[in-house]
Design a protein around this motif. Structure first.
Motif, mmCIF file in Angstrom:
data_model
loop_
_atom_site.group_PDB
_atom_site.id
_atom_site.type_symbol
_atom_site.label_atom_id
_atom_site.label_comp_id
_atom_site.label_asym_id
_atom_site.label_seq_id
_atom_site.Cartn_x
_atom_site.Cartn_y
_atom_site.Cartn_z
ATOM 1 N N VAL A 21 0.850 -1.191 0.000
ATOM 2 C CA VAL A 21 0.000 0.000 0.000
ATOM 3 C C VAL A 21 0.882 1.237 0.000
ATOM 4 N N ALA A 22 0.522 2.201 -0.820
ATOM 5 C CA ALA A 22 1.210 3.493 -0.829
ATOM 6 C C ALA A 22 0.219 4.577 -0.433
ATOM 7 N N LEU A 23 0.581 5.360 0.574
ATOM 8 C CA LEU A 23 -0.169 6.563 0.914
ATOM 9 C C LEU A 23 0.569 7.703 0.228
ATOM 10 N N VAL A 24 -0.107 8.371 -0.685
ATOM 11 C CA VAL A 24 0.514 9.404 -1.513
ATOM 12 C C VAL A 24 -0.001 10.760 -1.077
ATOM 13 N N THR A 25 0.907 11.714 -0.937
ATOM 14 C CA THR A 25 0.525 13.057 -0.549
ATOM 15 C C THR A 25 1.413 14.059 -1.262
ATOM 16 N N GLY A 26 0.997 15.304 -1.277
ATOM 17 C CA GLY A 26 1.789 16.340 -1.923
ATOM 18 C C GLY A 26 1.577 17.681 -1.251
ATOM 19 N N TYR A 27 2.596 18.504 -1.320
ATOM 20 C CA TYR A 27 2.591 19.819 -0.682
ATOM 21 C C TYR A 27 3.078 20.845 -1.696
ATOM 22 N N PHE A 28 2.161 21.626 -2.234
ATOM 23 C CA PHE A 28 2.507 22.603 -3.260
ATOM 24 C C PHE A 28 1.920 23.956 -2.897
ATOM 25 N N GLY A 29 2.559 25.007 -3.364
ATOM 26 C CA GLY A 29 2.060 26.354 -3.121
ATOM 27 C C GLY A 29 1.888 26.616 -1.637
ATOM 28 N N PRO A 30 0.748 27.182 -1.253
ATOM 29 C CA PRO A 30 0.551 27.534 0.157
ATOM 30 C C PRO A 30 0.498 26.327 1.094
ATOM 31 N N HIS A 31 0.243 25.137 0.548
ATOM 32 C CA HIS A 31 0.191 23.941 1.395
ATOM 33 C C HIS A 31 1.565 23.516 1.903
ATOM 34 N N GLN A 32 2.641 24.034 1.317
ATOM 35 C CA GLN A 32 3.983 23.646 1.764
ATOM 36 C C GLN A 32 4.197 23.950 3.247
ATOM 37 N N SER A 33 3.547 24.994 3.740
ATOM 38 C CA SER A 33 3.721 25.344 5.152
ATOM 39 C C SER A 33 3.095 24.300 6.088
ATOM 40 N N LEU A 34 2.224 23.443 5.557
ATOM 41 C CA LEU A 34 1.559 22.419 6.373
ATOM 42 C C LEU A 34 2.378 21.140 6.524
ATOM 43 N N LEU A 35 3.399 20.969 5.686
ATOM 44 C CA LEU A 35 4.183 19.738 5.688
ATOM 45 C C LEU A 35 4.668 19.339 7.073
ATOM 46 N N PRO A 36 5.276 20.240 7.871
ATOM 47 C CA PRO A 36 5.761 19.797 9.188
ATOM 48 C C PRO A 36 4.645 19.416 10.167
ATOM 49 N N ILE A 37 3.422 19.811 9.870
ATOM 50 C CA ILE A 37 2.295 19.502 10.750
ATOM 51 C C ILE A 37 1.627 18.194 10.343
ATOM 52 N N THR A 38 1.339 18.034 9.058
ATOM 53 C CA THR A 38 0.527 16.898 8.618
ATOM 54 C C THR A 38 1.332 15.676 8.198
ATOM 55 N N LEU A 39 2.516 15.862 7.599
ATOM 56 C CA LEU A 39 3.287 14.709 7.129
ATOM 57 C C LEU A 39 3.642 13.740 8.254
ATOM 58 N N PRO A 40 4.028 14.200 9.438
ATOM 59 C CA PRO A 40 4.298 13.223 10.509
ATOM 60 C C PRO A 40 3.085 12.358 10.857
ATOM 61 N N THR A 41 1.871 12.905 10.763
ATOM 62 C CA THR A 41 0.679 12.110 11.077
ATOM 63 C C THR A 41 0.450 11.044 10.014
ATOM 64 N N ILE A 42 0.725 11.387 8.764
ATOM 65 C CA ILE A 42 0.575 10.424 7.663
ATOM 66 C C ILE A 42 1.634 9.332 7.796
ATOM 67 N N ARG A 43 2.859 9.725 8.128
ATOM 68 C CA ARG A 43 3.941 8.741 8.286
ATOM 69 C C ARG A 43 3.673 7.794 9.462
ATOM 70 N N ARG A 44 3.172 8.323 10.587
ATOM 71 C CA ARG A 44 2.847 7.450 11.729
ATOM 72 C C ARG A 44 1.791 6.429 11.339
ATOM 73 N N HIS A 45 0.774 6.885 10.615
ATOM 74 C CA HIS A 45 -0.293 5.984 10.169
ATOM 75 C C HIS A 45 0.282 4.892 9.256
ATOM 76 N N ALA A 46 1.122 5.298 8.317
ATOM 77 C CA ALA A 46 1.729 4.333 7.391
ATOM 78 C C ALA A 46 2.578 3.321 8.146
ATOM 79 N N GLU A 47 3.351 3.798 9.093
ATOM 80 C CA GLU A 47 4.208 2.899 9.880
ATOM 81 C C GLU A 47 3.369 1.911 10.693
#
Length: 107
Positions: free
Chosen positions: A15-41
């Motif tokens: 299974v691959a969980l795919v996400t992307g951070y572009f434009g104004p969403h780049q500022s959210l990466l440090p907040i949301t990516l760890p939650t996605i990674r924990r779920h994947a792990e």
């Protein structure tokens, strides 16, 4: 991130969980990516970060579908998780929500 396991015949599985951070969403990466990674792990999935679209003929929404279809050559299940999504610790396995579906599209 772990490499996808391979089944008989050499085709990867998983299974691959795919996400992307572009434009104004780049500022959210440090907040949301760890939650996605924990779920994947927790469920043994991989996280794939989408790259910005370079083909200006395709709107990002369509480029996302093309990219995800390409990932189906590598993974059994591909799930897009919006970059502004927080996956809660008690969330069920996102891939299990799609069990038995050939294709699911949500907006």
């Amino acid at each position: 991130m772990r490499p996808a396991e391979r089944r008989a015949g050499g085709r990867p599985t998983g299974v691959a969980l795919v996400t992307g951070y572009f434009g104004p969403h780049q500022s959210l990466l440090p907040i949301t990516l760890p939650t996605i990674r924990r779920h994947a792990e927790r469920y043994g999935h991989n996280v794939v970060l989408a790259r910005p679209v370079t083909d200006r003929r395709l709107h990002f929404d369509f480029a996302k579908v093309v990219m995800m279809r390409g990932l189906l050559a590598t993974y059994d299940v591909v799930v897009w998780v919006d970059g502004d999504s927080v996956v809660l610790d008690d969330a069920p396995d996102l891939s299990e929500l799609l069990a038995g579906a050939e294709m699911a599209v949500g907006c």
